[in-house]
Design an enzyme around this catalytic site. Structure first.
Site, mmCIF file in Angstrom:
data_model
loop_
_atom_site.group_PDB
_atom_site.id
_atom_site.type_symbol
_atom_site.label_atom_id
_atom_site.label_comp_id
_atom_site.label_asym_id
_atom_site.label_seq_id
_atom_site.Cartn_x
_atom_site.Cartn_y
_atom_site.Cartn_z
ATOM 1 N N GLU A 1 -0.635 -2.255 6.480
ATOM 2 C CA GLU A 1 -0.298 -1.410 5.334
ATOM 3 C C GLU A 1 -0.593 0.017 5.767
ATOM 4 O O GLU A 1 -1.747 0.415 5.920
ATOM 5 C CB GLU A 1 -1.120 -1.817 4.111
ATOM 6 C CG GLU A 1 -0.515 -1.310 2.809
ATOM 7 C CD GLU A 1 -1.018 0.058 2.434
ATOM 8 O OE1 GLU A 1 -0.300 1.041 2.734
ATOM 9 O OE2 GLU A 1 -2.102 0.164 1.859
ATOM 10 N N CYS B 1 -2.316 6.125 0.070
ATOM 11 C CA CYS B 1 -1.058 5.852 0.763
ATOM 12 C C CYS B 1 0.131 5.897 -0.192
ATOM 13 O O CYS B 1 1.255 6.229 0.213
ATOM 14 C CB CYS B 1 -1.124 4.498 1.462
ATOM 15 S SG CYS B 1 -1.519 3.121 0.349
#
Length: 493
Positions: free
Chosen positions: A259, A293
């Site tokens: 990720e 993120c």
């Protein structure tokens, strides 16, 4: 409760957690855990070594054999107990997130809730591992497809949402019968590692199933990935580091769950509810100083409402509080390190030199970069092409819907995104055209639910987390057939 007030934590959370014991690291380096707001040294610890990693992986491998065979109700009970412990230690955990990662209380509360939901969701996993019986074209054959743990999972935890993003892999992996070794980020070894081990230990997880080795990635990171024991390496962090992990794991035929970074866009169309879009944009950009993120990097606004949006967005941004993360009203706290402030200020200067307009901010107090807004930014400018990971908002103009979509897709990243419009079906059609793993219509880009898939496209990562997708990632399927009657083989008498 502060770290200094917690004698148990002071005694153990500067040590490695291997084979169910808190032990001194055997590395050469002494490392410091520093409060990013005050600059205070929280704790000092000796780094782990390759020998420590060997012991941790072997411990996880041996313990996983018995753990895999443990009744699902027992596995569930450990996770339920851990969730209860988290509730009982909520204020302590929130204080640790504020102190260690510079989380504001607003963000720490949200992270605690998200982490707790991960544990609650994972508690159901032992009863959700399903096999299949499939028909066969061979007379008398019974086909069984079984599902079982992969074995040992190596988890490299991040510093920005250390508890939640580490537990997102650790809790499902353990619930599904795997052993786990965590290498937490060096900036947050407590909340991305030792705290998790402490909670699982108190919850009754058998010794050796979970291990924590904390040390510098530049020293032990490669060895942690290429070690022969782990079957999967789960990493949350930058795309640059993730590519290196993916390459190294590939050389050793290891599976990865990556990720990575994001350069997320919000498209605001001409029929959007401006008030709601502006509020969402401020939150999606500035929560945790933009060190997420999924945070908004680029806000792409239809030209018909552009000037109005910029003015109102700037006014809303002026109203948010920046500074001490322990203050309940603070939305923007410190960046994790001083060099991140310097990096962002240099990007802002470069952007304004190239014609962007600085509408707000561009100043700092120590590690706190004041909320900064740039308008009239052009797609070719370097600041647009990278993940910012800080409290700098970029506002861009689009002449129509199709140009807005092209601008949103003009990036190597594809993690999360947002579309604001007065017509939900129009929003859905636009969302389908955005090259991103996740898109939210009439909401900002920072969304994470434990039972829903999470993951990106392009340079934002590989694999999916959450719910049934986590079960797929941390288990394997195998085909075992049973031949119930004698089988004739052509050409053989």
């Amino acid at each position: 409760m502060t770290l200094a007030e917690n004698q148990h934590a002071t005694a153990t959370w500067t040590k490695q957690y291997i084979t169910g014991k808190w032990v001194e690291g055997s590395g050469d380096k002494m490392l410091e855990n520093i409060n990013p707001y005050s600059g205070e040294v929280i704790a000092t610890w000796r780094s782990s070594s390759q020998d420590d990693i060997d012991q941790a992986y072997v411990s996880a491998q041996k313990s996983a054999v018995e753990w895999q065979a443990t009744l699902p109700s027992v596995k569930e009970g450990v996770l339920r107990k851990m969730a209860s412990l988290m509730d009982g230690r909520k204020e302590e955990i929130i204080q640790l997130l504020i102190t260690e990662s510079g989380s504001t209380r607003i963000k720490a509360e949200a992270e605690f809730a998200a982490a707790k939901r991960i544990v609650d969701e994972s508690a159901s996993f032992p009863f959700r591992m399903k096999g299949e019986l499939l028909p066969s074209n061979t007379p008398g054959k019974e086909n069984r497809v079984i599902r079982e743990p992969k074995g040992v999972i190596g988890v490299i935890g991040p510093w920005n949402f250390p508890l939640h993003l580490c537990l997102r892999s650790v809790a499902p992996a353990i619930a599904l019968g795997n052993g786990v070794v965590i290498k937490p980020a060096s900036d947050t070894p407590i909340t991305a590692g030792w705290l998790i081990a402490d909670l699982f230990e108190q919850a009754g997880l058998p010794e050796g199933v979970l291990n924590v080795v904390a040390g510098s990635g530049s020293e032990i990171g490669d060895y942690f990935v290429k070690h022969p024991v782990p079957k999967v390496i789960s990493f949350t962090g930058s795309t640059e580091v993730g590519k290196g992990i993916g390459k190294l794991a590939g050389e050793h035929l290891k599976e990865t769950a990556l990720e990575l970074g994001g350069n997320n866009a919000m498209i605001v169309l001409e029929d959007a509810d401006m008030e709601h879009a502006e509020q969402a944009a401020v939150f999606g950009k500035f929560l945790h100083q933009g060190q997420i993120c999924m945070a908004l990097n680029r806000i792409i606004v239809h030209e018909n409402i552009y000037d109005q949006f910029v003015e109102s967005f700037v006014n809303k941004t002026k109203s948010i509080q920046a500074g001490d993360p322990s203050d309940e009203k603070t939305l923007v706290g410190p960046l994790i390190r001083k060099k991140e402030v310097e990096r962002l200020l240099e990007l802002v200067k470069q952007a304004t030199d190239e014609g962007a307009h600085l509408m707000l901010g561009g100043t700092h107090q120590e590690n706190v970069l004041m909320p900064t807004v740039l308008a009239d930014v052009k797609p070719e400018q370097p600041i647009v092409q990278q993940e910012l990971f800080g409290p700098v908002a970029i506002i861009m103009k689009a002449k129509d819907e199709q140009q807005a979509i092209r601008l949103a897709n003009d990036t190597p990243y594809g993690l999360s995104g947002s579309v604001f419009t007065g017509n939900l079906e129009r929003g859905y059609q636009v969302a389908q055209q955005i090259e991103s793993g996740m898109v939210h219509v009439n909401d900002q880009s920072v969304n994470d639910e434990a039972h829903v898939m999470f993951g990106g496209e392009k340079s934002s990562g590989l694999g999916r987390f959450g719910g049934d997708w986590a079960i797929d990632k941390f288990t394997r399927t195998r085909w075992i057939s049973l031949q119930h009657q004698f089988r004739e083989y052509p050409g053989v008498k």
